[in-house]
Design a protein around this motif. Structure first.
Motif, short mmCIF file in Angstrom:
data_model
loop_
_atom_site.label_atom_id
_atom_site.label_comp_id
_atom_site.label_asym_id
_atom_site.label_seq_id
_atom_site.Cartn_x
_atom_site.Cartn_y
_atom_site.Cartn_z
N LEU A 113 0.82 -1.21 0.02
CA LEU A 113 0.16 -0.05 0.03
C LEU A 113 0.91 1.28 -0.02
CD1 LEU A 113 -2.87 1.33 0.20
CD2 LEU A 113 -2.58 1.11 2.70
N ALA A 117 0.58 4.08 -3.08
CA ALA A 117 0.16 5.68 -2.83
C ALA A 117 1.63 6.46 -3.38
CB ALA A 117 0.02 5.79 -1.38
N ALA A 150 -1.63 6.98 3.68
CA ALA A 150 -2.37 5.79 3.23
C ALA A 150 -2.28 4.72 4.40
CB ALA A 150 -2.16 5.29 1.98
N LEU A 356 -6.28 3.71 0.11
CA LEU A 356 -5.59 4.50 -0.82
C LEU A 356 -6.41 5.79 -1.53
CD1 LEU A 356 -2.96 4.49 -2.75
CD2 LEU A 356 -4.40 3.23 -4.51
#
Length: 574
Positions: A113, A117, A150, A356
């Motif tokens: 993640l 991002a 995020a 996100l």
């Protein structure tokens, strides 16, 4: 006009040590010192891993819990846990060793993640509006800030907190969706054969984890996204074909040996395909209502920020940071509402794309809204943390008496003791929380992630307090360790095998804590019978007819001290 106006001062990166410390405080409590619990899918999953690690090669191809078939889901998550037991069980114990895989899965999800991002935040269409006299952030700095944001939103989601500490296949599935999201971004940025093959790797791993429905719908969503972005259709289809080929090759690494060897004279593929088919049905009002009822708290606080992001960026075109996660959210939501009996762990698939989108919605919010979130977090989470401490003091000292009774009434017979290690960890985390609040209030920082660091930090505070100050209580009330030891004490050194109707979590706990030799997957006649039933629901006639108890002698009867309904009885064949 772009909806984001930020100075460079707002994009200072969160210190790496702070992000690492938050991650460790998040994942380690709840893994260390916690037994497999009653009615916990974590116990059943651990049972599969433990059986693989201490059983036969056939157990790696046909998942089972000490002889109880459990071949519905794919085997990948259980393979990882069993490998960790093999590698670290001698040092950490089997339970904690299996949870080493949980730590790796958590790192895979959060790391994927973060990098997703970061790459999206560096793109030109995601950059803030250029200021008249300069001073806007550099692309890399803005990308790092969005990546930190995020991850903080991801860690602040209630659903992730409750499930990320369990050794279940759904946690691996959620992290693999995050990895697929990252690989998809990299493919859109550079449509190469390598990126297509890595997409296939994530798809194959998803299929071996929780079936083929998720990878199929995600691949379709990715293809539709490339159509929206007007990428070359012929090249995209060729690359998607390569991804499918890689995914199939990964699945065949399990399917071919399972079909060829027929472990325990069973066909694991049959059970797996039947389970996959049972997960799909026309949408129903029950599934839709369940999704929204559970999603309101499960996705909090990501979903309000994500909805705001869609609204704030609505006038822009071809925004990869909104379009791609939105396609994935829509596809996965459709998959969940097509499940006749949706389960909370399935919602983990939606958290990475929602977090996100939420990260890109946060920079567009008004300062007043951000301050409101901060003050809400400070007041509510500090109050809840204080209540946990108050209940802990009450159960140890008996004062206030009413709180002490409420704290102990769910664990009758439990005698609380002061634990210096647990107290030290809880106290240090609480002091750290007050330092964090003081930093936020006194300095009034303009950094973007200030709006979510208190929410995530406060949630971590509560989790640490519960998993330190009240872990002995929870283990006492939810563990089958004492029952397993009582049963084992009534058996001879070589009891042969034991037939049982106990559920997956109970069977796994008894096999691990008591080393009870349950009947294998292949049917066999056993000299001992362990029955699980309820003292509330009278089912003696059913037991008599199904197990012919007239041919057995009762050896032991008991239950967990905290459970007034569940009962276990051990019989020996005459």
């Amino acid at each position: 006009m772009k909806p984001v106006r930020l100075p460079a001062a707002a994009t200072l990166a969160l210190p790496r040590w702070a992000l690492l410390a938050l991650g460790l405080l998040y994942i380690l409590p709840g893994l260390i010192g916690r037994d497999p619990w009653k009615d916990d899918a974590d116990a059943a999953s651990f049972g599969i891993m433990w059986t693989m690690a201490h059983g036969h090669p056939a157990d790696w191809l046909y998942s089972n819990i000490a002889g109880l078939p459990a071949g519905d889901e794919g085997p990948l998550a259980f393979w990882l846990g069993a490998i960790c037991i093999k590698l670290f069980g001698w040092l950490l114990g089997d339970v904690l060793a299996a949870r080493v895989s949980t730590i790796g899965i958590f790192l895979l999800g959060t790391g994927s993640l973060w990098y997703t991002a970061f790459h999206l935040g560096r793109r030109a269409e995601a950059q803030p509006l250029r200021l008249a006299f300069g001073g806007q952030p550099e692309p890399d700095a803005y990308g790092r800030t969005l990546a930190d944001t995020a991850v903080l939103i991801y860690l602040g989601c209630l659903g992730l907190l409750l499930l990320s500490h369990e050794t279940i296949a759904a946690t691996l599935q959620g992290s693999l969706v995050a990895y697929f999201l990252f690989r998809s971004v990299r493919y859109v940025e550079l449509a190469s054969t390598r990126n297509a093959a890595l997409i296939g790797l994530s798809l194959g791993a998803l299929a071996l984890t929780r079936g083929y429905a998720s990878p199929v719908i995600l691949l379709l969503a990715l293809f539709l996204c490339t159509r929206f972005l007007k990428m070359d259709a012929r090249a995209t289809l060729r690359d998607m074909g390569l991804a499918v080929a890689v995914a199939l090759a990964i699945c065949l690494a399990w399917i071919i040996p399972a079909l060829a060897l027929q472990p325990y004279l069973q066909n694991p593929l049959t059970d797996w395909m039947a389970w996959n088919a049972s997960q799909l049905a026309p949408p129903s009002w029950f599934s839709i209502a369940t999704f929204f009822r559970a999603g309101v708290w499960f996705f909090w606080p990501a979903w309000p920020f994500a909805i705001w992001a869609i609204w704030a960026w609505r006038r822009q075109e071809k925004l990869l940071h909104i379009v791609l996660p939105l396609y994935f959210v829509a596809a996965l939501t459709a998959l969940i509402i097509c499940d006749p009996v949706p389960d909370n762990p399935d919602l983990l698939r939606l958290l990475p794309p929602l977090a996100l989108m939420a990260a890109f919605g946060l920079p567009t919010m008004k300062r007043g809204a951000i301050n409101g979130i901060d003050w809400f977090s400070v007041m509510v989470l500090t109050t809840l943390g204080g209540m946990v401490w108050l209940f802990w003091i009450a159960k140890l000292t008996g004062t206030p008496a009413k709180l002490a009774r409420n704290a102990l009434k769910l664990v009758p017979g439990f005698h609380p003791e002061f634990g210096i290690v647990a107290f030290t960890v809880a106290a240090a985390t609480t002091i750290g929380w007050f330092f964090l609040v003081h930093w936020r209030i006194s300095r009034q920082p303009s950094v973007l992630w200030r709006a979510v660091v208190l929410s995530s930090g406060g949630l971590i505070l509560l989790w640490v307090l519960l998993m330190t100050l009240f872990l002995p209580d929870l283990n006492y009330g939810k563990s089958y360790a004492s029952v397993a030891q009582q049963i084992a004490a009534r058996l001879p050194a070589e009891p042969g095998c034991i037939e049982t109707n106990a559920g997956p979590a109970q069977r796994a706990s008894f096999a691990y804590f008591g080393h009870l030799p349950f009947a294998s997957v292949e049917s066999e006649r056993c000299d001992y019978l362990l029955l699980q039933d309820s003292v509330v629901v009278k089912d003696e006639e059913e037991s008599l007819s199904k197990y012919n108890l007239r041919n057995f002698t009762l050896l032991w009867e008991g239950r967990r001290p905290s459970d007034r309904k569940e009962r276990f009885r051990l019989y020996r064949r005459r």
